[in-house]
Write an enzyme that holds these catalytic residues in place. Structure first.
Site, PDB file in Angstrom:
ATOM      1  N   HIS A   1     -33.949 -11.192   3.404  1.00 54.81           N
ATOM      2  CA  HIS A   1     -32.606 -11.730   3.194  1.00 54.81           C
ATOM      3  C   HIS A   1     -31.636 -10.868   3.970  1.00 54.81           C
ATOM      4  O   HIS A   1     -31.822  -9.656   4.060  1.00 54.81           O
ATOM      5  CB  HIS A   1     -32.230 -11.697   1.701  1.00 54.81           C
ATOM      6  CG  HIS A   1     -30.755 -11.880   1.458  1.00 54.81           C
ATOM      7  ND1 HIS A   1     -30.175 -13.120   1.394  1.00 54.81           N
ATOM      8  CD2 HIS A   1     -29.740 -10.976   1.320  1.00 54.81           C
ATOM      9  CE1 HIS A   1     -28.860 -12.974   1.200  1.00 54.81           C
ATOM     10  NE2 HIS A   1     -28.575 -11.693   1.152  1.00 54.81           N
TER      11      HIS A   1
ATOM     12  N   TYR B   1     -27.768 -14.056  -6.591  1.00 56.02           N
ATOM     13  CA  TYR B   1     -27.721 -15.352  -5.895  1.00 56.02           C
ATOM     14  C   TYR B   1     -26.816 -16.354  -6.627  1.00 56.02           C
ATOM     15  O   TYR B   1     -27.018 -17.564  -6.512  1.00 56.02           O
ATOM     16  CB  TYR B   1     -29.129 -15.928  -5.771  1.00 56.02           C
ATOM     17  CG  TYR B   1     -29.949 -15.338  -4.638  1.00 56.02           C
ATOM     18  CD1 TYR B   1     -29.561 -15.476  -3.308  1.00 56.02           C
ATOM     19  CD2 TYR B   1     -31.141 -14.656  -4.899  1.00 56.02           C
ATOM     20  CE1 TYR B   1     -30.315 -14.954  -2.271  1.00 56.02           C
ATOM     21  CE2 TYR B   1     -31.911 -14.128  -3.860  1.00 56.02           C
ATOM     22  CZ  TYR B   1     -31.485 -14.281  -2.549  1.00 56.02           C
ATOM     23  OH  TYR B   1     -32.243 -13.775  -1.524  1.00 56.02           O
TER      24      TYR B   1
ATOM     25  N   LYS C   1     -38.306  -9.158   0.931  1.00 55.98           N
ATOM     26  CA  LYS C   1     -38.612  -9.951  -0.269  1.00 55.98           C
ATOM     27  C   LYS C   1     -40.054  -9.705  -0.755  1.00 55.98           C
ATOM     28  O   LYS C   1     -40.874  -9.126  -0.028  1.00 55.98           O
ATOM     29  CB  LYS C   1     -38.384 -11.432   0.053  1.00 55.98           C
ATOM     30  CG  LYS C   1     -36.912 -11.765   0.349  1.00 55.98           C
ATOM     31  CD  LYS C   1     -36.699 -13.266   0.447  1.00 55.98           C
ATOM     32  CE  LYS C   1     -35.258 -13.609   0.720  1.00 55.98           C
ATOM     33  NZ  LYS C   1     -35.008 -15.078   0.689  1.00 55.98           N
TER      34      LYS C   1
ATOM     35  N   ASN D   1     -39.631 -16.232   2.533  1.00 55.55           N
ATOM     36  CA  ASN D   1     -39.195 -16.084   3.932  1.00 55.55           C
ATOM     37  C   ASN D   1     -38.932 -14.622   4.333  1.00 55.55           C
ATOM     38  O   ASN D   1     -38.118 -14.341   5.210  1.00 55.55           O
ATOM     39  CB  ASN D   1     -38.012 -17.004   4.240  1.00 55.55           C
ATOM     40  CG  ASN D   1     -36.739 -16.630   3.496  1.00 55.55           C
ATOM     41  OD1 ASN D   1     -36.768 -15.805   2.589  1.00 55.55           O
ATOM     42  ND2 ASN D   1     -35.633 -17.235   3.877  1.00 55.55           N
TER      43      ASN D   1
ATOM     44  N   GLU E   1     -22.601  -7.598  -1.700  1.00 53.02           N
ATOM     45  CA  GLU E   1     -24.049  -7.418  -1.885  1.00 53.02           C
ATOM     46  C   GLU E   1     -24.434  -5.936  -1.863  1.00 53.02           C
ATOM     47  O   GLU E   1     -25.306  -5.500  -2.615  1.00 53.02           O
ATOM     48  CB  GLU E   1     -24.809  -8.204  -0.809  1.00 53.02           C
ATOM     49  CG  GLU E   1     -24.643  -9.716  -0.973  1.00 53.02           C
ATOM     50  CD  GLU E   1     -25.429 -10.518   0.037  1.00 53.02           C
ATOM     51  OE1 GLU E   1     -26.020  -9.931   0.971  1.00 53.02           O
ATOM     52  OE2 GLU E   1     -25.458 -11.756  -0.111  1.00 53.02           O
TER      53      GLU E   1
HETATM   54  P1  CMP Z   1     -31.761 -16.150   1.538  1.00 53.95           P
HETATM   55  O1  CMP Z   1     -31.160 -15.768   2.842  1.00 53.95           O
HETATM   56  O2  CMP Z   1     -32.315 -15.060   0.708  1.00 53.95           O
HETATM   57  O3  CMP Z   1     -30.660 -16.968   0.673  1.00 53.95           O
HETATM   58  C1  CMP Z   1     -31.029 -17.888  -0.326  1.00 53.95           C
HETATM   59  C2  CMP Z   1     -32.483 -18.242  -0.278  1.00 53.95           C
HETATM   60  O4  CMP Z   1     -32.842 -19.441  -0.917  1.00 53.95           O
HETATM   61  C3  CMP Z   1     -32.912 -18.434   1.159  1.00 53.95           C
HETATM   62  O5  CMP Z   1     -32.929 -17.200   1.823  1.00 53.95           O
HETATM   63  C4  CMP Z   1     -34.255 -19.128   0.978  1.00 53.95           C
HETATM   64  O6  CMP Z   1     -35.328 -18.214   0.831  1.00 53.95           O
HETATM   65  C5  CMP Z   1     -34.091 -19.867  -0.356  1.00 53.95           C
HETATM   66  N1  CMP Z   1     -34.112 -21.318  -0.192  1.00 53.95           N
HETATM   67  C6  CMP Z   1     -35.011 -22.164  -0.744  1.00 53.95           C
HETATM   68  N2  CMP Z   1     -34.745 -23.433  -0.394  1.00 53.95           N
HETATM   69  C7  CMP Z   1     -33.648 -23.407   0.398  1.00 53.95           C
HETATM   70  C8  CMP Z   1     -32.874 -24.416   1.077  1.00 53.95           C
HETATM   71  N3  CMP Z   1     -33.198 -25.713   1.005  1.00 53.95           N
HETATM   72  N4  CMP Z   1     -31.809 -24.005   1.813  1.00 53.95           N
HETATM   73  C9  CMP Z   1     -31.463 -22.694   1.882  1.00 53.95           C
HETATM   74  N5  CMP Z   1     -32.159 -21.702   1.251  1.00 53.95           N
HETATM   75  C10 CMP Z   1     -33.233 -22.051   0.533  1.00 53.95           C
END
Ligand code: CMP
Length: 137
Positions: free
Chosen positions: A115, A49, A9, A112, A126
């Site tokens: 993904h 998403y 990311k 974070n 995906e």
């Molecule tokens: P990712 O695995 O990329 O999938 C969706 C993303 O939304 C997740 O990682 C997080 O970075 C982001 N996100 C932000 N807030 C939340 C939340 N409360 N629960 C889950 N994903 C979240």
């Protein structure tokens, strides 16, 4: 042999740790079957998403994922999907086990670092979102 999609990311790309993250995958037996660096548009991130479109964090998620380039990869190997999820650690880096990518490189649940696909069915969708057949080898 499984394939799964991984995204490095914008936070991790900005920190210049693409190589360090890719090394985790290779060191743990996953092959990089495809890889490219891309700048997502809001339409791209929203479509990718789409399953989260109704979640309260959707707007921030799209904003964050378009805040800079990302690196998308197809990881291949035995149990690639679960291995990748193990290497990433929990979605919230504060809950991620020590030594995982998110524990080591991520700051928050939004930023974070990585993904990973959450099911083989979604992995297929995906991977097809980002790559055409000849780009995966
Ligand atoms: P990712 O695995 O990329 O999938 C969706 C993303 O939304 C997740 O990682 C997080 O970075 C982001 N996100 C932000 N807030 C939340 C939340 N409360 N629960 C889950 N994903 C979240």
């Amino acid at each position: 042999m499984e394939q799964t999609l991984s995204i490095i990311k914008p936070d991790a790309v900005a920190k210049n740790v693409i190589g360090k993250i890719v090394d985790r995958f290779e060191t743990n037996g996953l092959k990089i079957a495809a890889m490219k660096r891309v700048q997502l548009s809001a339409a791209d991130a929203g479509a990718f998403y789409a399953v989260h479109a109704q979640r309260p964090f959707f707007g921030e998620l799209v904003e964050f994922m378009t805040s800079g380039p990302v690196v998308v990869m197809v990881l291949e190997g035995e149990n690639a999907l679960s291995k990748n999820r193990e290497l990433m650690g929990a979605t919230n880096p504060k809950e991620a086990e020590a030594g995982t990518i998110r524990a080591d490189f991520a700051e928050s649940i939004d930023a974070n670092a990585v993904h990973g696909s959450d099911s083989l069915e979604n992995a297929k969708i995906e991977i097809n979102f980002f790559f055409c057949g000849r780009e995966i080898a």
